[in-house]
Design a protein around this motif. Structure first.
Motif, PDB file in Angstrom:
ATOM      1  N   GLY A 233       0.806  -1.211   0.000  1.00  0.00           N
ATOM      2  CA  GLY A 233       0.000   0.000   0.000  1.00  0.00           C
ATOM      3  C   GLY A 233       0.845   1.268   0.000  1.00  0.00           C
ATOM      4  O   GLY A 233       0.532   2.231  -0.705  1.00  0.00           O
ATOM      5  N   ALA A 234       1.930   1.270   0.789  1.00  0.00           N
ATOM      6  CA  ALA A 234       2.813   2.439   0.815  1.00  0.00           C
ATOM      7  C   ALA A 234       3.505   2.645  -0.531  1.00  0.00           C
ATOM      8  O   ALA A 234       3.623   3.783  -1.021  1.00  0.00           O
ATOM      9  CB  ALA A 234       3.849   2.279   1.921  1.00  0.00           C
ATOM     10  N   ALA A 235       3.953   1.560  -1.161  1.00  0.00           N
ATOM     11  CA  ALA A 235       4.600   1.684  -2.465  1.00  0.00           C
ATOM     12  C   ALA A 235       3.622   2.162  -3.523  1.00  0.00           C
ATOM     13  O   ALA A 235       3.951   3.005  -4.373  1.00  0.00           O
ATOM     14  CB  ALA A 235       5.217   0.338  -2.870  1.00  0.00           C
ATOM     15  N   GLY A 236       2.410   1.621  -3.507  1.00  0.00           N
ATOM     16  CA  GLY A 236       1.409   2.072  -4.480  1.00  0.00           C
ATOM     17  C   GLY A 236       1.050   3.525  -4.293  1.00  0.00           C
ATOM     18  O   GLY A 236       0.868   4.264  -5.284  1.00  0.00           O
ATOM     19  N   LEU A 268       4.465  -3.564 -13.896  1.00  0.00           N
ATOM     20  CA  LEU A 268       3.657  -4.279 -12.909  1.00  0.00           C
ATOM     21  C   LEU A 268       4.294  -5.607 -12.521  1.00  0.00           C
ATOM     22  O   LEU A 268       4.090  -6.098 -11.402  1.00  0.00           O
ATOM     23  CB  LEU A 268       2.246  -4.510 -13.458  1.00  0.00           C
ATOM     24  CG  LEU A 268       1.366  -3.259 -13.607  1.00  0.00           C
ATOM     25  CD1 LEU A 268       0.024  -3.633 -14.220  1.00  0.00           C
ATOM     26  CD2 LEU A 268       1.178  -2.571 -12.269  1.00  0.00           C
ATOM     27  N   ALA A 269       5.048  -6.218 -13.442  1.00  0.00           N
ATOM     28  CA  ALA A 269       5.736  -7.465 -13.097  1.00  0.00           C
ATOM     29  C   ALA A 269       6.776  -7.255 -12.015  1.00  0.00           C
ATOM     30  O   ALA A 269       7.133  -8.205 -11.299  1.00  0.00           O
ATOM     31  CB  ALA A 269       6.387  -8.055 -14.349  1.00  0.00           C
ATOM     32  N   TYR A 270       7.282  -6.029 -11.885  1.00  0.00           N
ATOM     33  CA  TYR A 270       8.256  -5.713 -10.837  1.00  0.00           C
ATOM     34  C   TYR A 270       7.588  -5.115  -9.594  1.00  0.00           C
ATOM     35  O   TYR A 270       8.293  -4.633  -8.700  1.00  0.00           O
ATOM     36  CB  TYR A 270       9.304  -4.740 -11.365  1.00  0.00           C
ATOM     37  CG  TYR A 270      10.339  -5.392 -12.243  1.00  0.00           C
ATOM     38  CD1 TYR A 270      11.436  -6.039 -11.696  1.00  0.00           C
ATOM     39  CD2 TYR A 270      10.214  -5.375 -13.631  1.00  0.00           C
ATOM     40  CE1 TYR A 270      12.384  -6.649 -12.492  1.00  0.00           C
ATOM     41  CE2 TYR A 270      11.165  -5.982 -14.443  1.00  0.00           C
ATOM     42  CZ  TYR A 270      12.243  -6.619 -13.866  1.00  0.00           C
ATOM     43  OH  TYR A 270      13.176  -7.230 -14.666  1.00  0.00           O
ATOM     44  N   ALA A 271       6.261  -5.120  -9.530  1.00  0.00           N
ATOM     45  CA  ALA A 271       5.573  -4.598  -8.345  1.00  0.00           C
ATOM     46  C   ALA A 271       5.920  -5.371  -7.076  1.00  0.00           C
ATOM     47  O   ALA A 271       6.119  -4.757  -6.010  1.00  0.00           O
ATOM     48  CB  ALA A 271       4.063  -4.591  -8.588  1.00  0.00           C
ATOM     49  N   THR A 275       7.445  -3.940  -3.536  1.00  0.00           N
ATOM     50  CA  THR A 275       6.887  -4.233  -2.217  1.00  0.00           C
ATOM     51  C   THR A 275       7.976  -4.673  -1.244  1.00  0.00           C
ATOM     52  O   THR A 275       7.987  -4.257  -0.074  1.00  0.00           O
ATOM     53  CB  THR A 275       5.816  -5.323  -2.343  1.00  0.00           C
ATOM     54  OG1 THR A 275       4.778  -4.876  -3.222  1.00  0.00           O
ATOM     55  CG2 THR A 275       5.228  -5.663  -0.990  1.00  0.00           C
ATOM     56  N   ALA A 276       8.892  -5.515  -1.703  1.00  0.00           N
ATOM     57  CA  ALA A 276      10.005  -5.939  -0.844  1.00  0.00           C
ATOM     58  C   ALA A 276      10.903  -4.756  -0.491  1.00  0.00           C
ATOM     59  O   ALA A 276      11.371  -4.631   0.654  1.00  0.00           O
ATOM     60  CB  ALA A 276      10.811  -7.022  -1.542  1.00  0.00           C
ATOM     61  N   TRP A 277      11.156  -3.863  -1.451  1.00  0.00           N
ATOM     62  CA  TRP A 277      11.969  -2.677  -1.166  1.00  0.00           C
ATOM     63  C   TRP A 277      11.264  -1.768  -0.167  1.00  0.00           C
ATOM     64  O   TRP A 277      11.900  -1.190   0.711  1.00  0.00           O
ATOM     65  CB  TRP A 277      12.255  -1.916  -2.444  1.00  0.00           C
ATOM     66  CG  TRP A 277      12.979  -2.727  -3.479  1.00  0.00           C
ATOM     67  CD1 TRP A 277      13.567  -3.943  -3.311  1.00  0.00           C
ATOM     68  CD2 TRP A 277      13.193  -2.373  -4.844  1.00  0.00           C
ATOM     69  NE1 TRP A 277      14.128  -4.380  -4.474  1.00  0.00           N
ATOM     70  CE2 TRP A 277      13.919  -3.448  -5.439  1.00  0.00           C
ATOM     71  CE3 TRP A 277      12.841  -1.294  -5.636  1.00  0.00           C
ATOM     72  CZ2 TRP A 277      14.289  -3.439  -6.766  1.00  0.00           C
ATOM     73  CZ3 TRP A 277      13.208  -1.272  -6.968  1.00  0.00           C
ATOM     74  CH2 TRP A 277      13.934  -2.345  -7.533  1.00  0.00           C
ATOM     75  N   PRO A 309       9.347   3.525 -15.048  1.00  0.00           N
ATOM     76  CA  PRO A 309       8.201   4.135 -14.360  1.00  0.00           C
ATOM     77  C   PRO A 309       8.097   3.744 -12.896  1.00  0.00           C
ATOM     78  O   PRO A 309       7.586   4.512 -12.081  1.00  0.00           O
ATOM     79  CB  PRO A 309       7.004   3.613 -15.169  1.00  0.00           C
ATOM     80  CG  PRO A 309       7.558   3.288 -16.512  1.00  0.00           C
ATOM     81  CD  PRO A 309       8.954   2.813 -16.266  1.00  0.00           C
ATOM     82  N   LEU A 310       8.574   2.556 -12.541  1.00  0.00           N
ATOM     83  CA  LEU A 310       8.461   2.106 -11.158  1.00  0.00           C
ATOM     84  C   LEU A 310       9.288   2.967 -10.202  1.00  0.00           C
ATOM     85  O   LEU A 310       8.963   3.076  -9.015  1.00  0.00           O
ATOM     86  CB  LEU A 310       8.896   0.643 -11.051  1.00  0.00           C
ATOM     87  CG  LEU A 310       8.508  -0.112  -9.788  1.00  0.00           C
ATOM     88  CD1 LEU A 310       6.992  -0.180  -9.648  1.00  0.00           C
ATOM     89  CD2 LEU A 310       9.095  -1.508  -9.797  1.00  0.00           C
ATOM     90  N   LEU A 311      10.363   3.579 -10.704  1.00  0.00           N
ATOM     91  CA  LEU A 311      11.226   4.397  -9.854  1.00  0.00           C
ATOM     92  C   LEU A 311      10.684   5.798  -9.642  1.00  0.00           C
ATOM     93  O   LEU A 311      11.314   6.599  -8.942  1.00  0.00           O
ATOM     94  CB  LEU A 311      12.630   4.478 -10.469  1.00  0.00           C
ATOM     95  CG  LEU A 311      13.370   3.145 -10.628  1.00  0.00           C
ATOM     96  CD1 LEU A 311      14.736   3.361 -11.245  1.00  0.00           C
ATOM     97  CD2 LEU A 311      13.494   2.423  -9.290  1.00  0.00           C
TER      98      LEU A 311
END
Length: 445
Positions: A233-236, A268-271, A275-277, A309-311
């Motif tokens: 939730g925090a990452a999203g 999304l495959a790296y979501a 979450t682990a980070w 985009p994930l960063l």
């Protein structure tokens, strides 16, 4: 005219009686030939055949989504082909198993954990299907479960070697030996879990495990799931607040709608990695986004980042103000796990008309710490890797600090939650039911 005596009753007439239902003709009994000596049962398949088919099906069902997603990501207005999509899909499929790829930009070893989870699930189902096919369902034999896991691992390693040779022919250097070993190590535990559950060995092991250990394992797993849920939730939320930057990064690729959809699916495959980070960030050790970088609650030092985009959801600086409340998330997750542990034990004790002592409650809560620490440390190790040579050779959290901090935080939080639940819960042991004396019979007047 025949005479009828009492010892010889009259025979019924040969014709049908009026109103009687006609009798059905008796069918001859079906003759089933007995099985021949030495003939195998038709309901059981040979182990190599069943393992090969199950491994092939697991490979195809996990490879097809990768080919589609990376094929979309490669589509532009003037480029894109079926052969290129297939080679890219095979390379991404190998990467999802943790196989390092040697590219022109450097080594690529950052595995998309969403694909890894899909592969683990399909291999677990392969262990289930093979156990059923060879007739080991409910047999309770650890030897059969181990044989199923080894057979699936061998077949899956062979498929991985073929994929590595095919990818190497396209320009990306992959070691077939490393691929075979990685696939075997990846497939054996997953298939073993499915085989243990199907053969019934898992239930036997659970019954033989001491209750304190079983409760500690369950509490640690619950704490990890709660912490990962909060971290996701925090990452999203962080990515959503930086949605403008993420959209600019996607638009910078200058692809069509299909290409942008593929890039979004790759992100999304790296979501699960994010979450682990995020969990490592909330625990304190943080993670790295390149060599000599650090993203922690106390400091954020990063250099030039790739257009991923994930960063876009990386924090801009240290946590301050209301953001400091995020530091309590791991402790609250551990306290919730301890609370649930105590409530379950107290409820079971109330049904048995007994009381739960402090050792029976606090020992599983303490044991939840090492269990959660090991799980989060393994997840941190799996979520990291490299995105090329040079500065991007180190991405992700360090496993050992995450393990140490998570062990301490989860153990303390679980103990506090369990102790609070036992203290605040009214412990009433219902008295045994009293037998009512029989009522005296009324005296006659």
């Amino acid at each position: 005219m025949s005479r009828v005596t009492p010892d010889q009753p009259r025979r019924p007439a040969a014709g049908p009686i009026a109103g009687a239902r006609p009798r059905a003709r008796a069918r001859p009994a079906a003759r089933v030939p007995p099985p021949r000596a030495g003939e195998p049962s038709r309901s059981r398949a040979p182990l190599p055949v069943a393992a090969g088919v199950a491994a092939l099906w697991a490979a195809l069902t996990s490879l097809l989504p990768v080919v589609v997603v990376l094929g979309l990501a490669q589509l532009t207005e003037d480029a894109g082909s079926l052969g290129g999509a297939l080679r890219a899909g095979l390379a991404g499929w190998l990467l999802g198993h943790g196989v390092p790829l040697q590219t022109a930009a450097g080594p690529l070893g950052l595995a998309p954990l969403a694909l890894s989870v899909l592969v683990v699930w399909r291999l677990t189902r392969a262990g289930v299907h093979v156990s059923r096919a060879v007739g080991a369902r409910g047999a309770g034999s650890p030897r059969q479960a181990l044989a199923v896991a080894v057979a699936v691992a061998v077949g899956y390693a062979l498929l991985g070697t073929i994929a590595a040779v095919a990818v190497g022919a396209g320009g990306v250097r992959v070691s077939p030996v490393t691929t075979a070993v990685t696939f075997a190590v990846f497939a054996a535990p997953a298939a073993l879990v499915g085989a243990l559950r199907t053969t019934g060995v898992w239930a036997l092991l659970a019954r033989r495990c001491p209750p304190v250990v079983r409760d500690g394992l369950r509490a640690g797993l619950v704490a990890v799931l709660l912490l990962l849920g909060a971290s996701a939730g925090a990452a999203g939320l962080a990515v959503a607040t930086g949605g403008g930057d993420a959209a600019d990064m996607i638009g910078a690729y200058r692809t069509g709608v299909a290409g942008q959809a593929g890039i979004t699916l790759v992100s999304l495959a790296y979501a699960p990695n994010a979450t682990a980070w995020s969990a490592s960030y909330l625990l304190g050790p943080g993670f790295a986004v390149g060599t000599d970088t650090a993203v922690r609650t106390s400091e954020v030092s990063v250099g030039a980042l790739p257009a991923v985009p994930l960063l876009a959801g990386l924090p801009r600086g240290p946590v301050d103000g209301l953001g400091t409340g995020l530091l309590a998330v791991p402790v609250l997750a551990a306290m919730a796990a301890g609370w649930l542990l105590a409530r379950r034990l107290l409820r079971a004790a109330a049904e048995d008309r007994a009381e739960v002592g402090w050792p029976e409650l606090l020992v599983p809560a303490v044991l939840a710490g090492p269990v959660a620490g090991v799980l989060l440390g393994l997840l941190a190790a799996a979520s990291g890797g490299s995105l090329g040579g040079g500065r991007l050779a180190e991405i992700g959290p360090a496993p050992w600090p995450v393990t140490a901090v998570a062990t301490l935080v989860i153990a303390v939080g679980a103990v506090l939650g369990a102790a609070a639940a036992r203290t605040l819960t009214t412990r009433t042991v219902p008295p045994p039911p009293r037998s009512t004396p029989p009522r005296p019979a009324p005296t006659p007047r």
